[in-house]
Design a protein around this motif. Structure first.
Motif, PDB file in Angstrom:
ATOM      1  N   GLU A  22       0.851  -1.191   0.000  1.00 12.82           N
ATOM      2  CA  GLU A  22       0.000   0.000   0.000  1.00 12.82           C
ATOM      3  C   GLU A  22       0.887   1.242   0.000  1.00 12.82           C
ATOM      4  OE1 GLU A  22      -3.627   1.926   2.630  1.00 12.82           O
ATOM      5  OE2 GLU A  22      -2.647   0.071   3.269  1.00 12.82           O
ATOM      6  N   SER A  23       0.567   2.220  -0.855  1.00 17.71           N
ATOM      7  CA  SER A  23       1.316   3.473  -0.981  1.00 17.71           C
ATOM      8  C   SER A  23       2.776   3.236  -1.343  1.00 17.71           C
ATOM      9  CB  SER A  23       1.240   4.305   0.317  1.00 17.71           C
ATOM     10  OG  SER A  23      -0.093   4.531   0.680  1.00 17.71           O
ATOM     11  N   ALA A  24       3.044   2.191  -2.117  1.00 19.10           N
ATOM     12  CA  ALA A  24       4.428   1.859  -2.473  1.00 19.10           C
ATOM     13  C   ALA A  24       5.080   2.967  -3.286  1.00 19.10           C
ATOM     14  CB  ALA A  24       4.466   0.545  -3.257  1.00 19.10           C
ATOM     15  N   THR A  25       4.320   3.566  -4.196  1.00 21.01           N
ATOM     16  CA  THR A  25       4.868   4.621  -5.045  1.00 21.01           C
ATOM     17  C   THR A  25       5.277   5.829  -4.212  1.00 21.01           C
ATOM     18  OG1 THR A  25       3.437   3.890  -6.844  1.00 21.01           O
ATOM     19  CG2 THR A  25       4.411   6.072  -7.058  1.00 21.01           C
ATOM     20  N   THR A  26       4.432   6.213  -3.254  1.00 23.45           N
ATOM     21  CA  THR A  26       4.741   7.350  -2.391  1.00 23.45           C
ATOM     22  C   THR A  26       6.005   7.102  -1.591  1.00 23.45           C
ATOM     23  OG1 THR A  26       2.375   7.759  -2.182  1.00 23.45           O
ATOM     24  CG2 THR A  26       3.813   8.858  -0.603  1.00 23.45           C
ATOM     25  N   VAL A  27       6.140   5.930  -1.016  1.00 24.28           N
ATOM     26  CA  VAL A  27       7.328   5.593  -0.224  1.00 24.28           C
ATOM     27  C   VAL A  27       8.561   5.522  -1.131  1.00 24.28           C
ATOM     28  CG1 VAL A  27       8.379   3.913   1.345  1.00 24.28           C
ATOM     29  CG2 VAL A  27       5.931   4.326   1.442  1.00 24.28           C
ATOM     30  N   ARG A  28       8.378   5.011  -2.347  1.00 17.77           N
ATOM     31  CA  ARG A  28       9.495   4.941  -3.291  1.00 17.77           C
ATOM     32  C   ARG A  28      10.012   6.339  -3.623  1.00 17.77           C
ATOM     33  NH1 ARG A  28      10.398   4.734  -8.824  1.00 17.77           N
ATOM     34  NH2 ARG A  28       8.220   5.179  -9.296  1.00 17.77           N
ATOM     35  N   ASP A  29       9.095   7.301  -3.759  1.00 21.91           N
ATOM     36  CA  ASP A  29       9.488   8.692  -3.991  1.00 21.91           C
ATOM     37  C   ASP A  29      10.280   9.232  -2.803  1.00 21.91           C
ATOM     38  OD1 ASP A  29       8.194   8.592  -6.395  1.00 21.91           O
ATOM     39  OD2 ASP A  29       6.401   9.669  -5.726  1.00 21.91           O
ATOM     40  N   GLN A  30       9.860   8.856  -1.597  1.00 19.49           N
ATOM     41  CA  GLN A  30      10.574   9.300  -0.389  1.00 19.49           C
ATOM     42  C   GLN A  30      11.978   8.701  -0.334  1.00 19.49           C
ATOM     43  OE1 GLN A  30       7.816   8.051   2.639  1.00 19.49           O
ATOM     44  NE2 GLN A  30       6.617   9.922   2.547  1.00 19.49           N
ATOM     45  N   VAL A  31      12.084   7.428  -0.719  1.00 19.17           N
ATOM     46  CA  VAL A  31      13.404   6.770  -0.770  1.00 19.17           C
ATOM     47  C   VAL A  31      14.319   7.514  -1.733  1.00 19.17           C
ATOM     48  CG1 VAL A  31      14.633   4.665  -1.454  1.00 19.17           C
ATOM     49  CG2 VAL A  31      12.514   4.479  -0.163  1.00 19.17           C
ATOM     50  N   LEU A  32      13.796   7.815  -2.918  1.00 15.40           N
ATOM     51  CA  LEU A  32      14.585   8.497  -3.948  1.00 15.40           C
ATOM     52  C   LEU A  32      15.000   9.892  -3.496  1.00 15.40           C
ATOM     53  CD1 LEU A  32      15.741   8.403  -6.791  1.00 15.40           C
ATOM     54  CD2 LEU A  32      13.515   9.067  -7.678  1.00 15.40           C
ATOM     55  N   TYR A  33      14.069  10.622  -2.890  1.00 11.27           N
ATOM     56  CA  TYR A  33      14.372  11.983  -2.420  1.00 11.27           C
ATOM     57  C   TYR A  33      15.456  11.966  -1.347  1.00 11.27           C
ATOM     58  CZ  TYR A  33      13.864  16.459  -0.069  1.00 11.27           C
ATOM     59  OH  TYR A  33      14.134  17.680   0.521  1.00 11.27           O
ATOM     60  N   GLU A  34      15.297  11.079  -0.342  1.00  9.66           N
ATOM     61  CA  GLU A  34      16.287  10.992   0.738  1.00  9.66           C
ATOM     62  C   GLU A  34      17.659  10.585   0.198  1.00  9.66           C
ATOM     63  OE1 GLU A  34      16.155  11.705   3.911  1.00  9.66           O
ATOM     64  OE2 GLU A  34      14.028  12.207   4.057  1.00  9.66           O
ATOM     65  N   ALA A  35      17.670   9.690  -0.800  1.00  8.62           N
ATOM     66  CA  ALA A  35      18.943   9.248  -1.382  1.00  8.62           C
ATOM     67  C   ALA A  35      19.647  10.413  -2.079  1.00  8.62           C
ATOM     68  CB  ALA A  35      18.699   8.102  -2.373  1.00  8.62           C
ATOM     69  N   ILE A  36      18.899  11.224  -2.831  1.00  6.98           N
ATOM     70  CA  ILE A  36      19.494  12.375  -3.528  1.00  6.98           C
ATOM     71  C   ILE A  36      20.028  13.390  -2.531  1.00  6.98           C
ATOM     72  CG2 ILE A  36      19.017  14.313  -5.073  1.00  6.98           C
ATOM     73  CD1 ILE A  36      16.841  12.540  -6.379  1.00  6.98           C
ATOM     74  N   VAL A  37      19.238  13.679  -1.489  1.00  2.00           N
ATOM     75  CA  VAL A  37      19.658  14.654  -0.470  1.00  2.00           C
ATOM     76  C   VAL A  37      20.949  14.190   0.212  1.00  2.00           C
ATOM     77  CG1 VAL A  37      19.046  15.651   1.771  1.00  2.00           C
ATOM     78  CG2 VAL A  37      17.363  15.592  -0.069  1.00  2.00           C
ATOM     79  N   ASN A  38      21.031  12.900   0.529  1.00  2.00           N
ATOM     80  CA  ASN A  38      22.228  12.364   1.186  1.00  2.00           C
ATOM     81  C   ASN A  38      23.441  12.380   0.265  1.00  2.00           C
ATOM     82  OD1 ASN A  38      21.007  11.878   3.689  1.00  2.00           O
ATOM     83  ND2 ASN A  38      20.282   9.859   3.079  1.00  2.00           N
ATOM     84  N   VAL A  39      23.232  12.119  -1.013  1.00  2.24           N
ATOM     85  CA  VAL A  39      24.338  12.202  -1.980  1.00  2.24           C
ATOM     86  C   VAL A  39      24.851  13.642  -2.073  1.00  2.24           C
ATOM     87  CG1 VAL A  39      24.908  12.083  -4.446  1.00  2.24           C
ATOM     88  CG2 VAL A  39      23.745  10.180  -3.354  1.00  2.24           C
ATOM     89  N   LEU A  40      23.929  14.596  -2.079  1.00  8.12           N
ATOM     90  CA  LEU A  40      24.321  16.010  -2.105  1.00  8.12           C
ATOM     91  C   LEU A  40      25.153  16.369  -0.872  1.00  8.12           C
ATOM     92  CD1 LEU A  40      21.016  17.673  -3.352  1.00  8.12           C
ATOM     93  CD2 LEU A  40      23.241  17.880  -4.457  1.00  8.12           C
ATOM     94  N   LYS A  41      24.726  15.858   0.278  1.00  9.91           N
ATOM     95  CA  LYS A  41      25.435  16.138   1.526  1.00  9.91           C
ATOM     96  C   LYS A  41      26.824  15.504   1.539  1.00  9.91           C
ATOM     97  CE  LYS A  41      23.975  14.229   5.418  1.00  9.91           C
ATOM     98  NZ  LYS A  41      23.163  13.963   6.624  1.00  9.91           N
ATOM     99  N   LEU A  42      26.912  14.260   1.068  1.00 10.42           N
ATOM    100  CA  LEU A  42      28.181  13.526   1.099  1.00 10.42           C
ATOM    101  C   LEU A  42      29.180  14.021   0.053  1.00 10.42           C
ATOM    102  CD1 LEU A  42      26.711   9.950   1.609  1.00 10.42           C
ATOM    103  CD2 LEU A  42      28.265  11.084   3.201  1.00 10.42           C
ATOM    104  N   THR A  43      28.682  14.546  -1.069  1.00  6.63           N
ATOM    105  CA  THR A  43      29.582  15.002  -2.143  1.00  6.63           C
ATOM    106  C   THR A  43      29.841  16.500  -2.093  1.00  6.63           C
ATOM    107  OG1 THR A  43      27.684  15.203  -3.642  1.00  6.63           O
ATOM    108  CG2 THR A  43      28.931  13.142  -3.717  1.00  6.63           C
ATOM    109  N   GLN A  44      29.312  17.169  -1.076  1.00  6.24           N
ATOM    110  CA  GLN A  44      29.513  18.613  -0.957  1.00  6.24           C
ATOM    111  C   GLN A  44      31.009  18.920  -0.806  1.00  6.24           C
ATOM    112  OE1 GLN A  44      27.363  20.366   2.271  1.00  6.24           O
ATOM    113  NE2 GLN A  44      27.272  22.374   1.311  1.00  6.24           N
ATOM    114  N   GLY A  45      31.505  19.796  -1.658  1.00  3.31           N
ATOM    115  CA  GLY A  45      32.926  20.151  -1.619  1.00  3.31           C
ATOM    116  C   GLY A  45      33.800  19.266  -2.483  1.00  3.31           C
ATOM    117  N   SER A  46      33.266  18.162  -2.982  1.00  2.33           N
ATOM    118  CA  SER A  46      34.062  17.290  -3.853  1.00  2.33           C
ATOM    119  C   SER A  46      34.016  17.805  -5.284  1.00  2.33           C
ATOM    120  CB  SER A  46      33.528  15.851  -3.797  1.00  2.33           C
ATOM    121  OG  SER A  46      32.209  15.808  -4.282  1.00  2.33           O
ATOM    122  N   LYS A  47      34.862  17.241  -6.155  1.00  3.29           N
ATOM    123  CA  LYS A  47      34.990  17.756  -7.519  1.00  3.29           C
ATOM    124  C   LYS A  47      33.838  17.352  -8.418  1.00  3.29           C
ATOM    125  CE  LYS A  47      39.940  18.546  -7.927  1.00  3.29           C
ATOM    126  NZ  LYS A  47      41.141  18.258  -8.710  1.00  3.29           N
ATOM    127  N   ALA A  48      33.268  16.183  -8.208  1.00  2.00           N
ATOM    128  CA  ALA A  48      32.238  15.725  -9.140  1.00  2.00           C
ATOM    129  C   ALA A  48      31.282  14.747  -8.482  1.00  2.00           C
ATOM    130  CB  ALA A  48      32.900  15.058 -10.343  1.00  2.00           C
TER     131      ALA A  48
END
Length: 338
Positions: free
Chosen positions: A73-99
């Motif tokens: 139930e609500s799998a699509t909504t949770v999948r969107d949350q997974v994707l959003y959190e993953a992008i935000v964490n990648v932004l945080k972890l790669t901040q200051g790096s070259k690429a």
């Protein structure tokens, strides 16, 4: 989670192992927990561990960008949350790096037009980080920039642009306009015409909403800040149509004030004489557009009278609605005075 971020040794390794299992679990809610835990663990991670986390989150982004979940139930909504959190964490972890990781860069175009608005915002931030290092990381620069530019224009067409997203759209469009080609499919003048058209559409169809016009005005100032007089000779008259129109906007004082500020800056940047020539050219463009619309309307009236009559009826309905709104406003003002 607090214990896991502050602990070291075996306990920390066990927690990371559990998180790894969650990230690859079939249940989307477990993957969501895994991505959230990854964000908490990254705060106290070493440089080596951060690289591992980025690789794991990259695989999550790649898998969730196109995959679909079912059976929950609500799998699509949770999948969107997974994707959003993953992008935000990648932004945080790669901040200051070259690429950014190449796999993430390849998915930026898809993420920019993703249906979920928060993911679009995070994707535009990803693009902003990538554009800062485009010279070092892009092999096929023109093709990549063309796709990203189309993605940003899709975001600008949306009627639900978030505040932070609007700022990032402006920055990205300024960069993409400045690095556009003079020839080929990815041309600067094409980008300018599309942005101006979107701002004009908002002014005519949604005059109370000013988001796109604000972006267009700030984008105009940003582009003109970098480009010299010879470089803007072709595109500035088109850009000035938005500035001129919004300077005369009596419905919204904020947008009118912003347009006046942009005009003052352009006058200082290029000089009064040059700007006067550009303003004359902009006025000529507007006059040509109006006469073209009148000619097309006249041709339609002759070729298809029924369609022309329907169009006039729709216009009359809109006029009646606007007249009613105006009467309501006047009555409200009179009531306040009384």
């Amino acid at each position: 989670a607090v214990v896991s971020t502050q602990s070291t040794g075996e306990l920390r390794d066990k927690v990371i192992s559990i998180v790894d299992n969650w990230l690859t679990n079939k249940k989307v809610k477990h993957r969501y927990l895994g991505v959230q835990m990854m964000g908490l663990l990254s705060d106290a991670a070493s440089h080596k561990q951060k690289k591992v986390f980025v690789d794991q989150l990259t695989s999550v982004i790649v898998n969730h960008c196109t995959a679909t979940d079912s059976g929950e139930e609500s799998a699509t909504t949770v999948r969107d949350q997974v994707l959003y959190e993953a992008i935000v964490n990648v932004l945080k972890l790669t901040q200051g790096s070259k690429a950014l990781p190449p796999q993430v860069v390849d998915k930026v175009g898809e993420l920019l037009v993703y249906p979920h608005q928060w993911i679009r915002q995070a994707a535009s931030q990803l693009l902003g980080q990538q554009l800062a290092n485009i010279g070092e990381t892009s092999n096929d620069k023109a093709t990549a920039l063309s796709g990203w530019c189309e993605g940003m224009l899709v975001q600008l067409r949306s009627d639900n642009i978030l505040m932070e997203q609007g700022r990032q759209i402006t920055k990205n469009l300024v960069w993409l306009t400045l690095h556009a080609e003079t020839d080929g499919s990815y041309q600067r003048k094409n980008i300018v015409h599309k942005i101006v058209a979107l701002a004009s559409t908002e002014a005519s169809q949604s005059p109370k909403i000013t988001t796109k016009r604000e972006i267009a005005l700030k984008w105009t100032a940003g582009v003109c800040k970098v480009l010299e007089q010879q470089q803007v000779k072709e595109i500035l008259p088109v850009m000035l149509t938005v500035v001129q129109r919004e300077m005369q906007n009596t419905d919204c004082a904020e947008i009118s004030s912003l347009a006046c500020e942009v005009m003052d800056y352009l006058r200082t940047r290029y000089g009064k004489d040059t700007l006067s020539v550009m303003l004359v050219a902009a006025g000529r463009l507007l006059a040509e557009k109006r006469s073209k619309r009148k000619r097309e309307a006249a041709i339609t009236a002759i070729a298809d009278p029924a369609a022309h009559a329907k169009k006039k009826l729709r216009a009359n309905v809109v006029k009646k609605e606007k007249r009613k709104e105006k009467v309501k406003l006047l009555k409200a003002k009179q009531y306040k005075k009384a």
